[in-house]
Write a protein that holds these residues in place. Structure first.
Motif, PDB file in Angstrom:
ATOM      1  N   VAL A  92       0.858  -1.191   0.000  1.00  0.00           N
ATOM      2  CA  VAL A  92       0.000   0.000   0.000  1.00  0.00           C
ATOM      3  C   VAL A  92       0.892   1.239   0.000  1.00  0.00           C
ATOM      4  N   LEU A  93       0.596   2.150  -0.898  1.00  0.00           N
ATOM      5  CA  LEU A  93       1.301   3.433  -0.974  1.00  0.00           C
ATOM      6  C   LEU A  93       0.308   4.530  -0.623  1.00  0.00           C
ATOM      7  N   TRP A  94       0.747   5.492   0.212  1.00  0.00           N
ATOM      8  CA  TRP A  94      -0.182   6.566   0.559  1.00  0.00           C
ATOM      9  C   TRP A  94       0.556   7.857   0.884  1.00  0.00           C
ATOM     10  N   LEU A  95      -0.136   8.953   0.647  1.00  0.00           N
ATOM     11  CA  LEU A  95       0.385  10.297   0.890  1.00  0.00           C
ATOM     12  C   LEU A  95      -0.462  10.982   1.954  1.00  0.00           C
ATOM     13  N   THR A  96       0.202  11.732   2.825  1.00  0.00           N
ATOM     14  CA  THR A  96      -0.558  12.484   3.831  1.00  0.00           C
ATOM     15  C   THR A  96      -1.067  13.811   3.285  1.00  0.00           C
ATOM     16  N   ARG A  97      -0.332  14.368   2.285  1.00  0.00           N
ATOM     17  CA  ARG A  97      -0.684  15.687   1.737  1.00  0.00           C
ATOM     18  C   ARG A  97      -0.420  15.684   0.233  1.00  0.00           C
ATOM     19  N   PRO A  98      -0.972  16.652  -0.511  1.00  0.00           N
ATOM     20  CA  PRO A  98      -0.760  16.687  -1.961  1.00  0.00           C
ATOM     21  C   PRO A  98       0.706  16.887  -2.335  1.00  0.00           C
ATOM     22  N   THR A  99       1.474  17.607  -1.509  1.00  0.00           N
ATOM     23  CA  THR A  99       2.859  17.949  -1.840  1.00  0.00           C
ATOM     24  C   THR A  99       3.692  17.964  -0.563  1.00  0.00           C
ATOM     25  N   PRO A 100       4.996  17.672  -0.660  1.00  0.00           N
ATOM     26  CA  PRO A 100       5.851  17.738   0.531  1.00  0.00           C
ATOM     27  C   PRO A 100       6.329  19.149   0.840  1.00  0.00           C
ATOM     28  N   ALA A 101       5.952  20.116   0.003  1.00  0.00           N
ATOM     29  CA  ALA A 101       6.496  21.465   0.148  1.00  0.00           C
ATOM     30  C   ALA A 101       6.204  22.077   1.513  1.00  0.00           C
ATOM     31  N   ASP A 102       5.049  21.741   2.098  1.00  0.00           N
ATOM     32  CA  ASP A 102       4.681  22.337   3.388  1.00  0.00           C
ATOM     33  C   ASP A 102       4.742  21.296   4.505  1.00  0.00           C
ATOM     34  N   PHE A 103       5.735  20.383   4.417  1.00  0.00           N
ATOM     35  CA  PHE A 103       5.781  19.236   5.331  1.00  0.00           C
ATOM     36  C   PHE A 103       5.814  19.635   6.800  1.00  0.00           C
ATOM     37  N   ALA A 104       6.331  20.850   7.126  1.00  0.00           N
ATOM     38  CA  ALA A 104       6.444  21.262   8.524  1.00  0.00           C
ATOM     39  C   ALA A 104       5.304  22.192   8.951  1.00  0.00           C
ATOM     40  N   SER A 105       4.315  22.392   8.086  1.00  0.00           N
ATOM     41  CA  SER A 105       3.207  23.283   8.436  1.00  0.00           C
ATOM     42  C   SER A 105       2.284  22.610   9.450  1.00  0.00           C
ATOM     43  N   GLU A 106       1.435  23.409  10.072  1.00  0.00           N
ATOM     44  CA  GLU A 106       0.481  22.869  11.048  1.00  0.00           C
ATOM     45  C   GLU A 106      -0.456  21.863  10.383  1.00  0.00           C
ATOM     46  N   GLU A 107      -0.911  22.176   9.171  1.00  0.00           N
ATOM     47  CA  GLU A 107      -1.824  21.272   8.470  1.00  0.00           C
ATOM     48  C   GLU A 107      -1.154  19.935   8.162  1.00  0.00           C
ATOM     49  N   ALA A 108       0.097  19.993   7.711  1.00  0.00           N
ATOM     50  CA  ALA A 108       0.810  18.761   7.374  1.00  0.00           C
ATOM     51  C   ALA A 108       1.083  17.925   8.623  1.00  0.00           C
ATOM     52  N   ARG A 109       1.474  18.584   9.702  1.00  0.00           N
ATOM     53  CA  ARG A 109       1.747  17.851  10.942  1.00  0.00           C
ATOM     54  C   ARG A 109       0.457  17.230  11.499  1.00  0.00           C
ATOM     55  N   LEU A 110      -0.651  17.945  11.383  1.00  0.00           N
ATOM     56  CA  LEU A 110      -1.926  17.392  11.861  1.00  0.00           C
ATOM     57  C   LEU A 110      -2.311  16.158  11.040  1.00  0.00           C
ATOM     58  N   ALA A 111      -2.093  16.224   9.727  1.00  0.00           N
ATOM     59  CA  ALA A 111      -2.399  15.075   8.873  1.00  0.00           C
ATOM     60  C   ALA A 111      -1.538  13.879   9.257  1.00  0.00           C
ATOM     61  N   GLN A 112      -0.238  14.120   9.527  1.00  0.00           N
ATOM     62  CA  GLN A 112       0.643  13.034   9.957  1.00  0.00           C
ATOM     63  C   GLN A 112       0.177  12.448  11.289  1.00  0.00           C
ATOM     64  N   ALA A 113      -0.163  13.347  12.219  1.00  0.00           N
ATOM     65  CA  ALA A 113      -0.573  12.884  13.545  1.00  0.00           C
ATOM     66  C   ALA A 113      -1.838  12.031  13.460  1.00  0.00           C
ATOM     67  N   ARG A 114      -2.804  12.479  12.688  1.00  0.00           N
ATOM     68  CA  ARG A 114      -4.057  11.719  12.561  1.00  0.00           C
ATOM     69  C   ARG A 114      -3.805  10.343  11.955  1.00  0.00           C
ATOM     70  N   ALA A 115      -2.936  10.292  10.950  1.00  0.00           N
ATOM     71  CA  ALA A 115      -2.643   9.009  10.317  1.00  0.00           C
ATOM     72  C   ALA A 115      -1.928   8.077  11.281  1.00  0.00           C
ATOM     73  N   LEU A 116      -0.956   8.611  12.033  1.00  0.00           N
ATOM     74  CA  LEU A 116      -0.206   7.764  12.950  1.00  0.00           C
ATOM     75  C   LEU A 116      -1.087   7.243  14.081  1.00  0.00           C
ATOM     76  N   VAL A 117      -1.933   8.103  14.612  1.00  0.00           N
ATOM     77  CA  VAL A 117      -2.835   7.680  15.690  1.00  0.00           C
ATOM     78  C   VAL A 117      -3.840   6.651  15.174  1.00  0.00           C
ATOM     79  N   HIS A 118      -4.251   6.789  13.933  1.00  0.00           N
ATOM     80  CA  HIS A 118      -5.155   5.787  13.348  1.00  0.00           C
ATOM     81  C   HIS A 118      -4.471   4.410  13.285  1.00  0.00           C
ATOM     82  N   LEU A 119      -3.213   4.413  12.876  1.00  0.00           N
ATOM     83  CA  LEU A 119      -2.490   3.156  12.746  1.00  0.00           C
ATOM     84  C   LEU A 119      -2.028   2.605  14.087  1.00  0.00           C
TER      85      LEU A 119
END
Length: 286
Positions: free
Chosen positions: A52-79
């Motif tokens: 399975v391949l998956w992306l947390t956001r459309p682009t890595p350009a804003d990887f350290a933004s609040e939105e990107a970190r929230l997306a990572q956190a939600r995915a990690l907590v789900h798993l």
């Protein structure tokens, strides 16, 4: 690689997720395919063979933004349901700080030396290293006497002793470092931070056998004294015991060989007892 070897290489747990994530069939099996496929993600795709391949956001350009970190956190907590969203998000926010520029406010006597040490900091550490170095101030130099307290020369031939310092000991340092520190050939103040940095980086001094360390102490002390004499108008006071040899600058007698011995004690000692700092204190004493 057989099936058992493949399974042995599957991580025991998911410690973090990234912008792009690729989990092989064994990891998907370990997590649970249903849970894996329901991960909150911008894009999630099953690949042939069960990966399975998956992306947390459309682009890595804003990887350290609040939105990107929230997306990572939600995915990690789900798993990993045993994790808490706020704790996970706090960890990711802290990681993002590593990419926030920090203005260097280094001690002015060794600012160029400290800047050079940052060449060894990885991108993820530079923020914290700059913050730490902003708080660092080396001890005030103690390797000096009032000029009127300095002992008189006790060598039989003063010019010959000075020649030994500058044309044997100091040139030994140039021979040792000329490849790694080309500026050492100029005998200029600008070479001092470069020499200090090289010693700090390579851990020279305290790691050398005793005989080589003694040679290095003599070479460093003579080189520092030579630079003080030729650029600050200092005067050598040769002594049989090199630890007593001084350079008179202004109203102080500086002890370059003592400084060199202090410097080679450890890697941290290079910053605490740099050649650079002593020279600049001497320059201010004129």
């Amino acid at each position: 690689m057989d099936d058992e070897q493949m399974r042995a290489r599957v991580p025991q747990s998911i410690d973090r997720v990234h912008w792009l994530n690729l989990y092989g069939p064994h990891m998907v099996e370990k997590i649970g395919r249903e849970r894996m496929l329901s991960t909150p993600a911008f894009l999630l795709e099953e690949l042939p063979g069960g990966a399975v391949l998956w992306l947390t956001r459309p682009t890595p350009a804003d990887f350290a933004s609040e939105e990107a970190r929230l997306a990572q956190a939600r995915a990690l907590v789900h798993l990993r349901p045993e994790l808490k969203l706020e704790d996970t998000l706090a960890t990711l926010r802290h990681r993002s700080l590593a990419f926030v520029p920090v203005e260097p406010r280094f001690d002015t006597d060794i600012a160029d030396l400290l800047t050079l040490t940052l060449q060894r900091s990885g991108l993820d550490k530079k923020h914290w290293d700059v913050e730490r170095l902003n708080q660092y101030h080396p001890p005030q130099p103690s390797e000096w006497l009032a000029a009127h307290q300095a002992p008189k020369p006790d060598v039989p031939d003063v010019p010959e002793a000075i020649r030994l310092y500058e044309h044997q000991y100091a040139e030994q340092l140039a021979a040792l470092l000329h490849t790694e520190v080309p500026s050492v050939m100029k005998g200029s103040p600008e070479s001092l931070p470069q020499i200090d940095y090289f010693l700090w980086w390579r851990g020279w001094g305290h790691q050398l056998p005793e005989a080589e360390r003694e040679l290095l102490v003599d070479s460093l002390g003579a080189y520092l004294g030579m630079v003080m004499v030729h650029t600050l108008g200092g005067t050598w006071v040769p002594r049989r015991q090199l630890a007593e040899a001084a350079v008179i600058v202004g109203d102080k007698a500086w002890l370059p060989f003592v400084r060199a011995r202090h410097l080679v004690q450890s890697r941290q000692a290079v910053l605490d007892f740099s050649l650079t700092q002593l020279f600049r204190h001497a320059r201010r004493s004129i």
